[in-house]
Structure formats: structure tokens, C-alpha cells
Scaffold this motif. Sequence first.
Motif, mmCIF file in Angstrom:
data_model
loop_
_atom_site.group_PDB
_atom_site.id
_atom_site.type_symbol
_atom_site.label_atom_id
_atom_site.label_comp_id
_atom_site.label_asym_id
_atom_site.label_seq_id
_atom_site.Cartn_x
_atom_site.Cartn_y
_atom_site.Cartn_z
ATOM 1 N N ALA A 784 45.569 -34.128 -34.272
ATOM 2 C CA ALA A 784 45.601 -32.697 -33.970
ATOM 3 C C ALA A 784 44.726 -32.383 -32.759
ATOM 4 N N LEU A 785 43.547 -33.025 -32.673
ATOM 5 C CA LEU A 785 42.663 -32.801 -31.531
ATOM 6 C C LEU A 785 43.308 -33.277 -30.232
ATOM 7 N N ALA A 786 43.917 -34.469 -30.260
ATOM 8 C CA ALA A 786 44.581 -34.984 -29.062
ATOM 9 C C ALA A 786 45.755 -34.105 -28.663
ATOM 10 N N ALA A 787 46.540 -33.654 -29.644
ATOM 11 C CA ALA A 787 47.679 -32.776 -29.345
ATOM 12 C C ALA A 787 47.202 -31.438 -28.797
ATOM 13 N N TRP A 788 46.110 -30.914 -29.348
ATOM 14 C CA TRP A 788 45.548 -29.662 -28.817
ATOM 15 C C TRP A 788 45.183 -29.805 -27.343
ATOM 16 N N PHE A 789 44.565 -30.941 -26.991
ATOM 17 C CA PHE A 789 44.167 -31.145 -25.592
ATOM 18 C C PHE A 789 45.388 -31.174 -24.680
ATOM 19 N N PHE A 801 49.313 -25.966 -35.171
ATOM 20 C CA PHE A 801 49.427 -27.229 -35.903
ATOM 21 C C PHE A 801 50.441 -27.096 -37.032
ATOM 22 N N ASP A 802 51.296 -28.082 -37.140
ATOM 23 C CA ASP A 802 52.319 -28.112 -38.184
ATOM 24 C C ASP A 802 51.764 -28.882 -39.382
#
Length: 840
Positions: A784-789, A801-802
Motif C-alpha cells: 500500500a505504501l509503495a502504491a501510494w508513492f 486502497f482496495d
Amino acid sequence: MREMRGGLSGFWIFLACIALGVGAIAAVGSVSSMMTEGIAREGRAILGGDLRLSLVQREPGEAEIRSLEALGDLSRSATLRSMARLPDGTNQALAEVKAVDGLYPLFGAVALDPEGLTLEQALAERDGVFGAVAAPEFFERLGLRPGDRVALGSIEVELRARLLKEPDLLSDGFAFAPRLMLSREALAASGLVQPGSLVQNIVKLRLAEGAPPASEVEDTFRERFPDGGFNIRTSDEAAPSLQRSIDRFAQFLTLVGLSALIVGGVGVANAVNAYLDKKRAVIATFKSLGAGGILVSTIYLIQIMTLAGVGVLAGLLIGAIAPFIASGFIQRFVPVAANAGFYPGALTVSALFGLLTALGFALLPLGRTRDVPATALFRQAGITRSPRRIRWAYAGGALAAALAVAGLAIGLANDRIVALVFLGGTIVAFGVLRLVAWGLAAGAAKLPRVPSTPLRLAVGNIHRPGALTPSVVLSLGLGLTLLVTLATIDHDLRREIGTNLASRAPDFFFVDIQNTEIEPFGAAIAELSPGSTLDTAPMLRGRITALNGEDVAKMEVPPEGAWVLRGDRGITYSATLPEGASLADGEWWPADYAGEPLVSFSAEEAGELGLTVGDTVTVNVLGRSITARIANLRTVEWETLSINFVMVFDPAAFAGAPHSWLATLSAPDEADPAATERREQALVNGITNRFPAVTTVRVKEALDQVNGLVAQLATAIRAAAAVALVSSVLVLSGALAAGSRGRIHDAVVLKTLGATRVTLIQAFAAEYMLLGLFTGVFAVGAGALAAWFVVERIMELPFVFDWTVALVTLVVSLVLTVAFGLVGTWRILGQKAAPVLREL
């Protein structure tokens, strides 16, 4: 070599890890090379000539044409988007119109259905009616058959054949609509081309024998007509946008394949550890007979690298056959003759990746074995620990192999920044996962004593010496984190395009509204769609040729800003600051300004190009070069899909220049989707019938096309992520297999002390469940952190976030660890006690 006669027992997972990673990299490299070579081989057919020159909104002059005619054969064509409608006005469709002359195509061949008809016959005028051919999708959209007619502009054309193959289709770039091809005479008669119309005029040159090379012709032509504003390409760059897409996607998939290989490297280390553990007696015998540590290490390094070579060969076989499997599939989506073959360059690179990765991960366990004394090696039960320190030679060798892998990945990357970020992220991920494993073990060691015997044994197994915790967390954590990251990015991208963007964007774009039609057009919109909001802006097309007096063709431009300088850009003029924009720097010009040309530049793109207020921009518009000073920088919200431009000029800069208008329409929402569809259909029919030259683009249909493209990319990305996950599963299996010796020892001792089979199964199941749960939770958080970035910082889209992804990840983590763990444990529980106890 003698010792290897015993077979590959214990090395199947080792081989699978190497083969999977090498195969993924080799397959991507081979397929990419196949497509690149196909474009290069058919460059002249794809481009449609040795040289392609294009202009927007004007035709080449007589002097320009004469200079080219002296060099060979010329074919002239024109492309534009327009609405083709049924003669009774009941339906219409957007079409990519292409008007060609009698020499088209100079290279390649057009394929029509029916086959016996030539293109010249299909486009000829018969009984006062021009002919046309169209892509099969065009026939389907309007429910037509060959022989039917459609209205185009002020004329009707007869559709005489389906266009099955257009040899130079790729050179025209991305198409929003199906092709409709007719003659240049038919286009002239249609009345679609008016002053300021967004028509691209193309000249293609087939060089005569003895003529100078295409590159030399290009240089000479640019020198002779410096202000021509031509976009010139040679057959060496026949489809640059497609080639860029191939290179970028191949780089991404190669990096994902490399991640699978690196994850597999953990499996290599586990397999080497387990193998050397089984060879303790042999190694002790070698050392007792006087063999030095270097000799012992060299013996087993030769064995390991020989086996790694077998895994690499298996991966190369996968990569070698990939083009033969993919060629037919690719040709359905990309009209390039993908002739499958063997690509030694791609195979060599993947082999180097595989061998270097195997070497780097094998040296560390070999280094530990080198300094274990013979007396310790004779203690078969594995009670004695291996030395924690590794000699600098082995650590340095492993580091050198890692640096070689990194250097190879960065050196071969088209975008080195992306490769650096990937490699940096991989290093950080390894470090973080090591910390997570250490923290999990430390936390388990500090837990209070629990009354349940199976749970107490499970907690003890997590933090005891030789525990599976580091291997499970590292192997499964990397694969699941990558899966969560890609799934979340895919979810947010689809959500933004399919829902958020659709709700913010206007309902329609209207292009090519003539100056004389802008007021009647507004009145028609008010009549056909009352209550709607219509925004209009004048629009021209221009190409940036110089920044601060420096030719952009000779400049090194950052990749993120290169699109602004690539091809023609839409530009406009305005006396006032456009609605929805805000000044980031500088001041807007007065409404009656009449001095030197001024331009307002988009702040983000200006920063990417290194431009500030006061710099100059030279733009070629209609064959005239205009140098304007940047008066201010604007903040532009591109994601709204409203009327926005990179450059807005002062009105005096283009006084008297022919141009058309662009408009957007936002209609009020209706509760009934069927009523909305009827209203939109009536609007499109009404506008198309009253203003045949105006092109109407329904934003919903354009977004559907983008969604389809994203779906295709997502499928490929998921397949790549699946390779990494499979590699993680293999490493997990290898870690469990590598720990089986210690597990047998534990199980036998516990059974001897009174533990039942049920107690041991419960203990091992609880251990695997705890490891899987904590690894899954970490993967969800890290992914989730990597996708947020990526979503927030790189794509600049809202992050959501799903939680379905989180739930699926936890379930997958638990199922994998518990299932693989219990499968291995079941065999351990059946181990006879006496042989093990005799070795204690």
C-alpha cells in the motif's frame, strides 16, 4: 564431477528458481527484439517511404514539392478526424479520414475485402460518386455492408470494400476511431478542409536510385526551408511512439523478471545451505585428509555453478521459444510482421543475469562452510552453528556479483532513473524484510509463557536458532508486496479513468468549428441541449522549434518534458487569464496589449524543460516562426479534461492567422441512463447534420478506449507479477525443505519426550499460520505504501486502497505457508526415531 553422479536431489527448486527468472527476462528480451527488428526491417513500408514529411493546417508550397520531386517518387496524403453519417442523418460515427493519391502506397500493399478489387478501383469516381474503403470496425459501428453509402462533409461516398491492411498505419500514431480511406479529390470535394482545419498534410518520398541517403536529404531540406515547420522522419524511425512503448514496457517487464530472479536468489541460498548441510561428512573427510578451505569451496562452487548453468539453459529455452508463441498473438494487436527467430543478444543478457545472481547468492553460504572445522562437521545433528563471520573475499565476491547485476540492469535500461529506483527499492525491501523477520523473532522471544503446548512450541520455533522466519518472510514478503502494489495501482488507475475522470470531464469535445460558424454553433447547442455549459477557445497547431534560441533537436531534454517538444501542440490566444487557471509566477498581459509576442506557459511543463519567466520560446505556426517571451507561468489541471493548453499567447501574436475553434460541452446529469443516451444521440445527430465539418468526440467513448488499453496493460502486468509470486512460492518450498533436517531432529526429540503426532501438527500449523499472517500484514502495508508513492507522487492521482486486495493477500499468504508447511511436516512426522537418536 564424481560427486554430482548422485543426481540433482535437493536442487530441483534451485533449478526452478533460476529457470523461471532467466526465462522471464529472456522471453521479454526476445519478444521485444523481435518487434524492434520487425519495425526496422519493414521501416519503409511502415513509414510509407524513405522519407515522411508532415505539416498541420497547411499544404507544402510549390518550391518545397519541387525540391522533393527531383529526388524520387512522391505520394501525397492528408489525414483528419471527421464525422461520417448515414445519408438519412439517423446515425453517425467518428472516423480517422485518410485521403490518398494514385501512387499510394509507395511501399507495402493494401489488403481489401473483396480481394479482386484494387485500391485505385475502390476509390475511383463512378457516376459522380466517389468510392471509399473502411476498417471493419467502421462497418460494424454503423451497421453497413460494402456497397452502402455514407455522408462525409457535403458529399456522399460509396463504401466499396473493407480495409483489412494499411501498410503505413503505425506511422500515423494512435487512432481514436476506425479508418475511412478515400481519394484526395474526394476530400477536396467534401468541403471538410477549411482555413484553420486540423488536417495533417503528408508527403512521402521514395528515393530514386543514386539519390543521397534519407538522412542527408532531411538535413538539406531543413537547411533550405528552415521555417517550413515540417515534421520529418526517415525509415530508421518509422514508428517512434510504438518503439518508445515497446522499450518502456520491455524495461518494466525485464525489471519485474529481475525481481523474480532476485527472489529466486534467496531460494538459491537456501538450496546451497541445505546441500552443504547434507555434505557435512564429505566436507569433514576432505578437511581431515588435508584439503584446505579454498579447495573445498572451489569444489562446491564448481558444482553449484554447473547446476546454475543447467537452470540458465532451461530459462534460455523458455526465452528462445517465446517469440514463436507470441508472434501470432502480437500481430492481432500490432500490424508488424513479427517474424519469430532466435535473438542471441537477449539470451546472453538473461544468461548473465542468471549466472551472476546464482554466484552472488551462493558465495555467502560457501563462505560460512569454508571456515567450519572438521570436528564440527562430524557432528551430524546440526547442533554446532556455522561461523557468523564471512571472509572478505566471499563477501566481496557476492557484492561484486550484485554490483554487476545492478550495472547490467542500469546500463541496458532506456530510463536509467527508473532502473535506479527499482534497484534501490529492491535493496530497501531486502533490508526491511530482514528487519521485519528479526523483529518478529525478537517479539516472539519476549512473549510471556502461554499455557497451550502447541502454541508454546510454535512461538519457540519462530525465534529459535535456525528458525524458518527469515526465509519465509523474505521469500513470500517480496512476492506478495509486489502483487499488492501492482493490484492497488491498477485499481486506482481504473477508478480514476472509469469513475472520477468521467464525472469531472465534459461530455463532448467539438473540433474544427470555423470562425463563421462559432455563433450559429452556440445557438444550435442552446437549442439541442438546453441547460448545458459550452466553453470555447480558438485553436491553432504549432511546433516548438527553439528554446532561448537553441534548436530543440540538438537539446538534451528530460524524459518527463520531452512530450511537449515532440510533434505539433495545440496552442491558443486569450486577452484574459483562462477560467480554472491560476498564475504561478509572473503577470498576465493587459487586454489591449500590442507589443512583442508574449506567451503563458504551463508551470509544470516549464519546470520540466527548465524554463522560467523571461525565457523565449520559438513556435512554428503555418510555416511562420514566432518567438515569444514567457510572461507568466500557469497552474494547469490536466486531469479535468477541460480546455487547457501548454501555451497561451497574447491575441496580437496571431492576428489574422486562419484558425478554427475548440469547444467542450457539459450537460446536466439525468437520473435515467436511457434518457441521457437518447439526449446525447439527438445532440450528436443534430450537430453533425447542421455542421458536417465539425468533429464531435464523445468523452465517454474515448475513456472506454483508454480503459481497454489499461486493461490490456494490466493483464501483462499481472502476468509479470504472477511470475514473481511463483518464484516466491518456490523459494518458500525451498526454505521449508532446507529446514527439514532441523525439523526432523526437533520432532524426534519431542516425540521421545512424549509429544503426540497431533500436538506436533498443531504446533507446526500454528507456527506457519503466524508466519503467514505477519508476512501478509507486512506485504499489505508495504504494498500500500509503495502504491501510494506511485499513484500520489508519480501519477499525481488520488490514492484509494482496495481492502479486497488486502483480504486476498492475507488469505493467499496463510494458504501458502500453512499448506506447504504441513505437506513437508507430514513426511517429517513419520521419521523413525532410532536413526536420528544414534547421531546425537
